[in-house]
Write an enzyme that holds these catalytic residues in place. Sequence first.
Site, PDB file in Angstrom:
ATOM      1  N   GLU A  91      45.361 -30.838   0.943  1.00 38.47           N
ATOM      2  CA  GLU A  91      45.392 -31.762   2.214  1.00 38.47           C
ATOM      3  C   GLU A  91      44.449 -31.036   2.986  1.00 38.47           C
ATOM      4  OE1 GLU A  91      48.319 -33.300   5.756  1.00 38.47           O
ATOM      5  OE2 GLU A  91      48.423 -31.261   4.836  1.00 38.47           O
ATOM      6  N   TRP A 113      50.543 -38.450   2.764  1.00 45.81           N
ATOM      7  CA  TRP A 113      50.108 -39.410   3.898  1.00 45.81           C
ATOM      8  C   TRP A 113      50.335 -40.821   3.145  1.00 45.81           C
ATOM      9  CZ3 TRP A 113      48.626 -38.936   8.723  1.00 45.81           C
ATOM     10  CH2 TRP A 113      48.121 -37.754   8.888  1.00 45.81           C
ATOM     11  N   TYR A 155      42.701 -36.623  11.727  1.00 42.10           N
ATOM     12  CA  TYR A 155      42.306 -35.197  11.670  1.00 42.10           C
ATOM     13  C   TYR A 155      40.949 -35.126  11.175  1.00 42.10           C
ATOM     14  CZ  TYR A 155      47.229 -34.201  12.257  1.00 42.10           C
ATOM     15  OH  TYR A 155      48.642 -34.043  12.766  1.00 42.10           O
TER      16      TYR A 155
END
Length: 336
Positions: A91, A113, A155
């Site tokens: 990730e 996710w 992000y």
Amino acid sequence: MASGLSEFLQVGYQAAMQTADNSSLSGPSDHWEWQYLSLMRRIWEQGDERIDRTGIGTRSIFGAQLRFDLAGGAMPLLSTKRVYWKTATREFLWFLTGDTNIRKLCAQGVEIWTDWPLDRYRKETGDEISRADFSRRIVDDADFAARWGDLGPVYGKQWVDWPVYEPAGEGLFRQRAAGVNQVADLVTSLRTNPGSRRHIVEGWNVAELDRMALPPCHKTYQFHVSAGNRLSCVMYQRSCDVALGLPFNLWGAALFTRMLAQQCDMEPGELVWMGGDTHLYLNHAELVEAQLARAPSGNPVLAIRRRPDSIFDYGLEDFEVTGYAPQAHISAPVAV
């Protein structure tokens, strides 16, 4: 205890609180993980019950801190339950690519996710497709992935391609082709100006929050170079799921620090984690009971096998963990 918990879980919780006293468990009293267990116990005993965005409900405190020394390859891997550090690493490396579509994660078997796009797909189409089938279709069908697999500018997009707008005349603005790569800039600033107080990577782009599947929880990273060329990190997390999210977040922040230290010819220093709304979900009672009945042990160590040309060139095969012998995994539902 919360009125929504069953009498059985109330009894189990009280037993876990008694068992979780450090003096009643075997294991090194100075082990860093006692900080984590103490935080979990404090939230469950003293936290305010709150109705949250998910509708599940939490017990929450505001303002918390954990500290961990990264010297000697040490890493904050929980031993009181198994943490899948390879999944967490995949990730984090995905974040560094700036990708915002879950397709590459799903192709690696990483489903961290998947629940957010899946929830949106079900609501908009009425198709109660299973999680496994949805993930499989994301991997197999590029058009389907493009339509349903994107998370918005989460992000990694903010970390390596923060959008910049320039005047286009007549009061209009256009987006610059390349945004700000905060991570690349951070490496440069650490190498050239280690004493700076501006070694920061920020994910909270106010203008784009509404387009994100989930606004950043671990939102701010700040780095500090101290005597001995030691690189430390403070990571601020505005919202923290202590049971499921925090173990991954600690690993990711420590991994980031270790990678930066290698790239900048520094020694790893300390990881300082700070939490804003720090909570446990009410439907995690059985996990809390089980984990607080365990004692920490062991000292896992991370070795980085090679030094790539840049921080963006690491792969999973570059990392090796030894000395990690955790107790059994404890499952719990994810709140979407």
